[in-house]
Write a protein that holds these residues in place. Structure first.
Motif, mmCIF file in Angstrom:
data_model
loop_
_atom_site.group_PDB
_atom_site.id
_atom_site.type_symbol
_atom_site.label_atom_id
_atom_site.label_comp_id
_atom_site.label_asym_id
_atom_site.label_seq_id
_atom_site.Cartn_x
_atom_site.Cartn_y
_atom_site.Cartn_z
ATOM 1 N N LEU A 10 -12.246 4.149 -0.786
ATOM 2 C CA LEU A 10 -11.054 4.329 -1.621
ATOM 3 C C LEU A 10 -11.084 5.714 -2.261
ATOM 4 N N GLU B 199 -3.765 0.452 -4.346
ATOM 5 C CA GLU B 199 -5.202 0.541 -4.075
ATOM 6 C C GLU B 199 -5.736 -0.787 -3.536
ATOM 7 N N VAL C 125 -16.058 -0.457 1.596
ATOM 8 C CA VAL C 125 -14.741 -0.072 1.061
ATOM 9 C C VAL C 125 -14.881 0.301 -0.410
ATOM 10 N N ARG D 6 0.820 -1.212 0.000
ATOM 11 C CA ARG D 6 0.000 0.000 0.000
ATOM 12 C C ARG D 6 0.854 1.263 0.000
ATOM 13 N N ALA E 173 -4.623 -1.275 0.041
ATOM 14 C CA ALA E 173 -5.389 -0.405 0.939
ATOM 15 C C ALA E 173 -6.776 -0.980 1.195
ATOM 16 N N ALA E 174 -7.422 -1.465 0.151
ATOM 17 C CA ALA E 174 -8.764 -2.024 0.303
ATOM 18 C C ALA E 174 -8.739 -3.234 1.233
ATOM 19 N N LYS F 105 -8.335 -2.302 4.890
ATOM 20 C CA LYS F 105 -9.566 -1.769 5.463
ATOM 21 C C LYS F 105 -10.555 -2.890 5.787
#
Length: 89
Positions: A52, A30, A47, A20, A33-34, A37
């Protein structure tokens, strides 16, 4: 409907944080990051729609989750984005 979750080991969490924060490919950042989360307790749908930088189709985020659970980080990297709808997720 069962809520999808993601449980990570500390090693997996660190690997996703590295992707990330430092991967040169925006799509990999991306996806990392998803997944982080989702591992923190957010639903994949939330999400996708508001977690995002830009909204994604929830099916896309579910596909990222499926590939990560099946293949690990390699599943995030081996499947580029773009192309015609339905061809790539």
């Amino acid at each position: 409907m069962v809520r999808r979750t993601l449980t990570l080991t500390e090693e997996q969490r660190q690997e996703l944080l590295q992707l990330r924060d430092h991967d040169s490919r925006p799509y990999v950042r991306e996806r990392g990051a998803a997944l982080l989360k989702i591992a923190e307790g957010q639903s994949p749908h939330r999400v996708a729609t508001s977690g995002l930088l830009k909204p994604r189709d929830p099916d896309t985020v579910y596909a990222w989750l499926d590939r990560y659970q099946a293949e690990g980080v390699a599943g995030l990297i081996a499947h580029p984005h773009g192309g015609s709808r339905g061809r790539y997720l």
